[in-house]
Design an enzyme around this catalytic site. Structure first.
Site, short mmCIF file in Angstrom:
data_model
loop_
_atom_site.label_atom_id
_atom_site.label_comp_id
_atom_site.label_asym_id
_atom_site.label_seq_id
_atom_site.Cartn_x
_atom_site.Cartn_y
_atom_site.Cartn_z
N GLU A 289 6.64 14.15 -7.09
CA GLU A 289 5.20 14.26 -6.79
C GLU A 289 4.78 15.73 -6.86
O GLU A 289 5.58 16.63 -6.74
CB GLU A 289 4.92 13.76 -5.37
CG GLU A 289 5.43 12.37 -5.07
CD GLU A 289 4.54 11.29 -5.66
OE1 GLU A 289 3.31 11.52 -5.76
OE2 GLU A 289 5.08 10.24 -6.05
N GLY B 158 7.44 13.23 -14.16
CA GLY B 158 6.88 12.19 -13.29
C GLY B 158 7.86 11.66 -12.27
O GLY B 158 7.59 10.68 -11.57
N THR C 176 0.85 -1.20 0.00
CA THR C 176 0.00 0.00 0.00
C THR C 176 0.88 1.25 0.00
O THR C 176 2.09 1.15 0.22
CB THR C 176 -0.91 0.01 1.24
OG1 THR C 176 -0.10 0.04 2.42
CG2 THR C 176 -1.81 -1.21 1.27
N LYS D 275 14.97 5.36 4.52
CA LYS D 275 15.88 4.31 4.04
C LYS D 275 17.09 4.18 4.97
O LYS D 275 17.59 3.08 5.20
CB LYS D 275 16.30 4.61 2.60
CG LYS D 275 15.12 4.43 1.64
CD LYS D 275 15.31 5.11 0.31
CE LYS D 275 14.13 4.81 -0.62
NZ LYS D 275 14.16 5.63 -1.85
N GLY E 100 14.94 0.07 -4.49
CA GLY E 100 14.00 -0.47 -5.48
C GLY E 100 14.38 -1.88 -5.85
O GLY E 100 14.42 -2.77 -5.01
N GLY F 29 10.78 2.20 -9.55
CA GLY F 29 10.13 1.60 -10.70
C GLY F 29 9.28 0.44 -10.25
O GLY F 29 9.67 -0.34 -9.38
N VAL G 105 14.50 -0.20 -0.01
CA VAL G 105 15.75 0.53 -0.22
C VAL G 105 16.34 0.10 -1.56
O VAL G 105 16.56 -1.10 -1.78
CB VAL G 105 16.77 0.25 0.90
CG1 VAL G 105 18.05 1.05 0.68
CG2 VAL G 105 16.18 0.58 2.26
N ASP H 28 12.20 10.68 2.57
CA ASP H 28 12.33 9.37 1.92
C ASP H 28 13.72 8.78 2.19
O ASP H 28 13.85 7.61 2.56
CB ASP H 28 12.09 9.53 0.41
CG ASP H 28 12.27 8.22 -0.34
OD1 ASP H 28 11.38 7.35 -0.21
OD2 ASP H 28 13.28 8.05 -1.03
#
Lengths: 341, 341
Positions: B209, B206, B95, B224, B153, B316, B151, B220
């Site tokens: 945000e 993109g 979520t 991490k 991706g 991604g 962390v 963010d």
């Protein structure tokens, strides 16, 4: 875990240091209790079936040859005799590289397999010349062969690809896998010195050997390509299957042309489909692979997780010895799982 | 392995795609047989205790809301109800992130633990706010908590440090862990645009945000840092323990000054001793950590193997979904070993 150490150069000494210093902590962490029961070098061996104490290992560093040790020395005892006659679970093979016939390492490793011993090696020779056969022989004898120190020195390039990229597909690999040639190309590009001058500098600094062909003709990189191709991509190849060009012909003019496009020339080892190659190619300076000096870097092109680049010191005695410790821990872990199954 | 998927955005859809496409191969490789038995999103759930077929998973991508599926849809059924009532081994929690109170993910995870389910999450919120407590709760309930997608991706930064550097000591960590801020700083440094212009560009592309505070104020990255500190360095810290400065105040003048020294400014998250911090610092452009654009990079400073840098795409949908697959395979492997012991 009883260990026979074969070869007592920089890496061998590093292994004894790391094991002596780290075994107390590692007992706690992994139930890992390494004991060096024998060390063999060209002059003979020291053997203590109960394990050489940390104090003895320290004292041996000052003993020349080690086989002259009054307590445990066996002057003239060969490594093959030691591997055959001393009880142990693992042979750590760290003798000098030989890519002509891979000896004496190849005989040490096969003797270890045939007497039921696992092998950890930092020696590229046997792998470059006979990796598919050695892998089969290990399987046949139900023992493990580990060699993380052969690629990337202390940088765990092989483990990264094998363990951390599980669940993904590695499509191709590119790597700057030799610090000497990377130092020379970096010097040429940044300080505009000729190949010969850069090579002389590298030799003065101890980065290049007096006989530099292994590095500058791309043999060392090609050995590493063979190991990556077999271990990570399941290709059954040996050194003769690698298309190899070294850096002797790289000119300042070529480097200048590349620089105009914000690129530079690097000696890149690559595996893509059925092609394994080593050659100087243009790489964008902004590419993560494009490391300078004696660093090593490898990029894995994966199906889902994109390009992943790992960078670190590619050589050094203590770094390579740390790779031996990783391999021993891996074998310990594998054995624990196997015993349970 | 029966899986409840909670959250059905880009990552959730990526997870269903990867599992559908890869499960055949993975059966062969690892004896891994994943079945998605339920998917819950904000509107309701789809539940099939025998596992949703690859065809159904494909069809659900066109079904809005998914709970309107005539065969298996349960409109209005909450994720908590699904976790409580559907039998499964693992909950995959994907979520959206909330760093105010970590909900609803925090409730999903604790409910999973209390009903004996392992958890794989890509959600930084619960970990940033309550990682020490969640780790304890998982241990208490004898289940695994895995979060490699939080962390790097798809780049396995957590696994690399934990698995590949076994046998070494990690002394400190530095990372460029947020692609948005790295894109902005790269734009400012290379194209000499102001912070505001670079931010607008990032929003148009993109990368950022509409409400960019999470990225540009360093939250963010700080999340991490918390995860790295807890998982790799055994620090019991949460978000409030991270000394945090974002990039709003970075000026073109500062970047110009740095450039004269062949450095640039990067938003670096670091853990060194008892200090966990996020702030813009000068980094030499030749340092492997100094990646450009939306790339992520992390450097581990180790005792024996020196500095090791790992670089990859930090975000991604499909990349992060590949991290979920890695975590599922890891749990599968851990369970196999555990069952045998």
């Amino acid at each position: 875990m009883r260990i026979i150490l074969v070869g007592y150069g920089t890496v061998g000494k590093g292994v004894t240091s790391i094991l002596a210093r780290r075994c107390t902590e590692k007992v706690k962490d992994y139930g890992f209790n390494p004991k060096i029961v024998a060390i063999a070098d060209i002059d003979g061996a020291v053997v203590n079936p109960r394990g050489l104490s940390p104090e003895k290992l320290e004292a041996l560093k000052q003993t020349r040859p080690i086989s002259s040790d009054p307590e445990f020395g066996h002057p003239g005892m060969s490594a093959l005799d030691v591997i055959e006659s001393v009880e142990a679970e693992v042979v750590v093979e760290v003798t000098p590289v030989n890519i002509k016939n891979a000896e004496p390492a190849l005989s040490h490793i096969t003797k270890a397999f045939k007497t039921g011993k696992h092998v950890v090696t930092t020696n590229k020779g046997p792998l470059a010349l006979a990796m598919p056969a050695l892998t089969e022989l290990a399987e046949f004898n139900n023992v493990f062969l580990r060699f993380s120190g052969t690629v990337g020195g202390g940088t765990p390039m092989l483990e990264f690809a094998k363990r951390c990229l599980a669940g993904d597909h590695i499509r191709s690999i590119q790597g700057i896998l030799n610090g000497t040639t990377n130092y020379i190309l970096t010097e040429m590009a940044q300080n505009h010195v000729t190949f010969q001058e850069a090579l002389s500098n590298a030799q003065k600094l101890g980065y290049a050997e007096r006989e530099p062909s292994m590095d500058i003709d791309g043999f060392d990189t090609a050995c590493k390509v063979v190991i990556l191709a077999n271990w990570i991509m399941n290709k059954k190849i040996t050194l003769k299957d690698v298309d190899r060009t070294g850096i002797r012909e790289v000119s300042l003019q070529e480097l200048g042309e590349a620089s105009k496009k914000n690129n530079t020339l690097k000696l890149v080892g690559s595996i893509d489909g059925d092609t394994a190659a080593v050659k100087p190619i243009e790489v964008p300076v902004t590419n993560p692979l494009c490391v300078s000096g004696v660093l090593n870097a490898v990029t894995f092109f994966t199906e889902y997780a994109g390009e992943q680049t790992l960078i670190g010191a590619g050589a050094g005695g203590i770094e390579t010895a740390s790779a031996v410790l990783r391999d021993l821990l891996d074998i310990r872990h594998k054995l624990a799982t196997k015993l349970l199954s």
